[in-house]
Structures are given as structure tokens and as C-alpha cells.
Design a protein around this motif. Structure first.
Motif, mmCIF file in Angstrom:
data_model
loop_
_atom_site.group_PDB
_atom_site.id
_atom_site.type_symbol
_atom_site.label_atom_id
_atom_site.label_comp_id
_atom_site.label_asym_id
_atom_site.label_seq_id
_atom_site.Cartn_x
_atom_site.Cartn_y
_atom_site.Cartn_z
ATOM 1 N N UNK A 150 40.538 30.462 30.898
ATOM 2 C CA UNK A 150 41.294 31.636 30.454
ATOM 3 C C UNK A 150 40.859 32.833 31.269
ATOM 4 N N UNK A 151 41.700 33.866 31.268
ATOM 5 C CA UNK A 151 41.370 35.070 32.027
ATOM 6 C C UNK A 151 40.087 35.699 31.503
ATOM 7 N N UNK A 152 39.914 35.711 30.185
ATOM 8 C CA UNK A 152 38.712 36.306 29.592
ATOM 9 C C UNK A 152 37.472 35.511 29.969
ATOM 10 N N UNK A 153 37.587 34.175 29.955
ATOM 11 C CA UNK A 153 36.442 33.339 30.299
ATOM 12 C C UNK A 153 36.056 33.514 31.767
ATOM 13 N N UNK A 154 37.065 33.604 32.641
ATOM 14 C CA UNK A 154 36.788 33.794 34.066
ATOM 15 C C UNK A 154 36.100 35.137 34.291
ATOM 16 N N UNK A 155 36.605 36.187 33.656
ATOM 17 C CA UNK A 155 35.998 37.512 33.823
ATOM 18 C C UNK A 155 34.562 37.508 33.330
ATOM 19 N N UNK A 156 34.326 36.856 32.183
ATOM 20 C CA UNK A 156 32.972 36.788 31.654
ATOM 21 C C UNK A 156 32.041 36.011 32.571
ATOM 22 N N UNK A 157 32.553 34.936 33.161
ATOM 23 C CA UNK A 157 31.745 34.118 34.064
ATOM 24 C C UNK A 157 31.375 34.881 35.323
#
Length: 468
Positions: free
Chosen positions: A13-20
């Protein structure tokens, strides 16, 4: 990292990618735009030569077995599969045939934090990580997942004794449908990565050229993998109690077919971009650049030098000013293009106790004499202009004011020098730099003269303010 999502979950997800990516341990690979670092080629000879080889694929002549495997890979990748497990089952034997070495598939790491699709190992060290996707855009980016897998692998307990001795270089191979991406990664003060090549796995009218290209790509990767295997074999032969190597520092390589010999350097710290001072801790801002201090050995003597790596550099302009009496630039000890497509520049180091930037933000206590600044900058520009060269970036940050004697000014940055009426300013030029030019504008001598006028106006206002 404990509690961090798995690599597969970190890209869904976009949120998971940003967090990573944006987390403290996230990779520096150019996204977002302020998270990047020096080229990986500076830190690992095998990765440097991989970049070089991928840029010179015409030097490889595949044999018929490699061409057969490359054809099979392209034909298989262009097919459709119901799910990723079926695509993996079809591609795995082909990749095993293309790449030598011990490999494992779908085997979890020691702590179960990651399960790479495929990994090539030398002992316990992973040097090639393969991630597959059934189609581009589905189930996340396999390149980013490969980076997440790499980060999980290098934090395994078996890596801990070696992290100070090596920056644990690895190749990342991502295949999503008919898209192939080749990348590299190292771990120094943080995880850094470079995307080196993206190619489409197609047949059709240009099938012969495409298959030949892919075969050469895999030959280049195999060559680098052999170098990595030797690196990790030697690393595991070194007693763990031996002095720890400085994995933070560059390990530049030169083309063995050439005649260039690198100076003997022992890197020991980065410098602060703002003022050139020694940097005890590498922060986010200074993690991006490639400027260091090193001890250079010449015969029986050793001296501290300033070393920078730059995509472009005008050695002729630097030497022209450095050779003046008195000099108008720091002494230049070495300048040559190294493997990886950058210049290695070794010059005289002038500590803050002897010279400071005339930029008030980095040296608020310095008080350069305007007449000295105008005298030396005018002389430097006249010499450059006499050779039809434009300095191109005449600002306070690129001028060093020597504190000894009556004061002198040195030009300290020659990345932006170009030929009058021919070369152009950077397409990424900062409009806020106050140079009075726009991006990609043709360089002219008059711009230097105009910027000298602006510089003196700013300096005059600064001196007037200081006397109030």
C-alpha cells in the motif's frame, strides 16, 4: 528491525511504502527526492565493475548456452501465469541455469523476518536477491521488496560480527512480468541503493537484439557475482577479532586495463557541506554528498587531504588557478575518472583555523576584506575567461577566505565550470541561488562578471551591517 512489517507487507500500500522508505532505517535510493547518497560504485569494487559492465555490454560475447537460457527467460517472462507461484516455478530453473553458485528459494531468514523468492549465498552471506512479481503494478514493487529483504538479511545475528568489516554489498534482481530491473545495495551508515538498469523482456520484430541484450546483462551480473563470492570468502577467512575495517568509507576502483594509479588514501571522516569542517556524526543532509577527509601517503610522509567524488569536474580550470603564485585554488593532487562514472578529486585540505567560506551562514564570525575578495576573484575570472571558461557558480559558498597574512581568496569548486557559449548550466540549477540565469541556459562570461557585482553588493551590505 523488530516489529517492522514483513517485506511483502511493506510494499502493498502507499502508506506501507512511505513508512518503509521514510522510516529511520529506510533505504536511501532517491525517493523521496531528498533521500539519496553517493553512488554505490564508490563503496564496492564488484558493484563498481557491474555498473561499468552494464554500461559497456558490447564487450560481452554470449555463448550458445547463455543465449538459449536468455531466450527461454524472455519467452517465459512474456507469458501469463495464474499466480506468482506458477511464474516462480517456471522462472526458477532458468535463473538457476543462468547464475552459478549456491541458491535457495522461499527459505526464511534465521529470525523469520523475511523470505526472499530467491537468494544466492556464499556461506551465510547473501550476494544476489531475486524478487518476482506476476505483473508490474500488482502486489507491490519487487525492487523495493528486494531492498526490504536485504535490510532484514543484514540485521540477522550472523551478520553482526562483519558489519564493521564490510558494507555487505549485494545485487538485487527484480522481475515483474516482462520488466527486469537490476539494482545494487550496500550498508554503511544506512542502507543505500542504486537502480542500474531497467529493460523489457520482449521478442517480436527485434527479438534477436533483445535476447542478445538480456544475455549480455546476465553475463555482466555473473561476472560481478563471482567477484562478490571472492569478497565474502575472504571476509569469512578474516578472524573476527582483527581490526575492523572502515565500511563507512569509499573503496574506489580504477579500470585495470588503464594506466591510472590511485593515491594511497586512508579515509577517516566526512566533511560538513556547509563549512568543510570534520563531521563526527553523519546526519541526513551530509549523508547525501561524497566529500571526505583522508590521510594521503606520499613516500614516507602523510598529509590530510580533501577528497570529493563528482559526476563532472574541470581539472584544467582547477589547475590553472592552483598553479598561480600565490595560488587562487587549493593544490590539486589527483583528478581522474574512476569506475562507476565519477571523478575522484584529491586536493589540499584547508582547516577552518586557516580558511573559512565567506558565506555568512557557515562562517558568521569571518570578516573578509572586500578589496581582497574583489582583487582575487577578478584575477581568477580573468584567467578562466582567457581560456574561454566560465566559472558558472560564483557564490560565497564556493570561495574560501584565508585568514593568514593580509588575506587571500581561493576558488574551491570547479564542478560547474563550462566553455563560454557552448556548455550549459545544470537542468537542476537552483533558481534561488541568485545567479541571474535559468536552467539549461548557455553559459557566458558576462554571467560571471554580473555575479561578481552581485557578490560585492552583498558583501558591502554585510560589512555595513556589521559596523552598525
Amino acid at each position: 528491525m523488530k516489529g517492522a512489517p514483513s517485506p511483502s507487507e511493506s510494499v502493498k500500500s502507499a502508506a506501507a511504502i512511505k513508512g518503509t522508505v521514510c522510516g529511520p532505517a529506510g533505504p536511501r535510493y532517491g525517493r523521496p527526492s531528498d533521500r539519496f547518497g553517493p553512488p554505490m560504485a564508490l563503496f564496492s569494487e564488484p558493484l563498481a565493475f557491474l555498473k561499468h559492465d552494464l554500461e559497456h555490454l558490447e564487450s560481452f560475447t554470449p555463448d550458445h548456452m547463455t543465449l538459449n537460457s536468455a531466450f527461454e527467460l524472455v519467452a517465459t517472462a512474456t507469458d501469463f501465469f495464474d499466480d506468482e507461484s506458477k511464474r516462480e516455478a517456471a522462472l526458477k530453473p532458468i535463473l538457476r541455469g543462468l547464475f552459478a553458485g549456491q541458491n535457495e528459494w522461499q527459505k526464511p531468514t534465521t529470525d523469520g523476518a523475511a523470505k526472499p523468492d530467491g537468494v544466492w549465498l556464499e556461506g551465510s552471506f547473501a550476494y544476489l536477491i531475486v524478487e518476482l512479481r506476476n505483473e508490474p503494478g500488482l502486489e507491490g514493487d519487487p525492487f523495493l521488496q528486494g531492498l526490504a529483504v536485504y535490510s532484514k538479511i543484514v540485521t540477522q545475528p550472523e551478520y553482526t560480527p562483519y558489519l564493521g568489516q564490510s558494507n555487505v554489498p549485494a545485487i538485487l534482481l527484480a522481475i515483474a512480468g516482462d520488466c527486469l530491473v537490476v539494482s545494487t545495495a550496500v550498508f554503511t551508515d544506512a542502507m543505500y541503493a542504486d537502480k542500474l538498469l531497467l529493460t523489457w523482456l520482449h521478442l517480436g520484430p527485434y527479438a534477436s537484439d533483445n535476447v542478445l541484450h538480456v544475455a549480455r546483462v546476465f553475463m555482466a551480473i555473473n561476472k560481478s557475482m563471482e567477484r562478490l563470492r571472492e569478497l565474502y570468502k575472504s571476509l569469512q577467512r578474516v578472524p573476527r577479532s582483527s581490526p575492523r575495517a572502515k565500511a563507512l568509507w569509499p573503496n574506489p576502483a580504477v579500470d585495470p586495463s588503464g594506466s591510472i594509479e590511485l593515491p594511497k588514501l586512508e579515509f577517516f571522516c566526512k566533511v560538513n557541506r556547509a563549512d568543510g569542517a570534520e563531521l563526527p556524526v553523519i546526519d541526513e543532509e551530509n549523508g547525501r554528498h561524497a566529500m571526505y577527509l583522508a590521510r594521503m601517503q606520499t613516500g614516507t610522509s602523510t598529509q590530510v587531504v580533501f577528497v570529493k567524488f563528482a559526476v563532472k569536474y574541470r581539472e584544467d580550470a582547477h589547475r590553472l588557478l592552483a598553479d598561480q603564485v600565490p595560488p587562487l585554488a587549493p593544490a590539486l593532487h589527483f583528478c581522474a575518472r574512476i569506475v562507476g562514472g565519477v571523478y575522484m578529486v584529491v586536493m589540499e585540505y584547508i582547516p577552518k583555523s586557516k580558511g573559512q567560506s565567506i558565506d555568512p551562514h557557515s562562517s558568521p564570525d569571518s570578516s573578509p576584506v572586500p578589496e581582497v575578495v574583489h582583487r582575487d576573484v577578478s584575477k581568477g575570472l580573468a584567467l578562466l575567461h582567457g581560456q574561454n571558461l566560465v566559472f558558472g557558480d560564483l557564490r560565497e559558498t564556493n570561495l574560501l577566505y584565508l585568514l593568514e597574512g593580509e588575506g587571500r581568496v581561493l576558488f574551491v569548486d570547479f564542478d560547474g565550470v563550462g566553455q563560454d557559449g557552448v556548455d550549459r548550466y545544470s537542468a537542476c540549477l537552483n533558481p534561488g541561488a541568485g545567479l541571474g540565469v535559468h536552467r539549461w541556459q548557455v553559459m557566458e562570461k558576462v554571467h560571471d562578471r554580473q555575479n561578481l557585482g552581485r557578490l560585492m553588493e552583498r558583501l558591502s551590505r554585510r560589512m555595513s551591517w556589521n559596523t552598525l
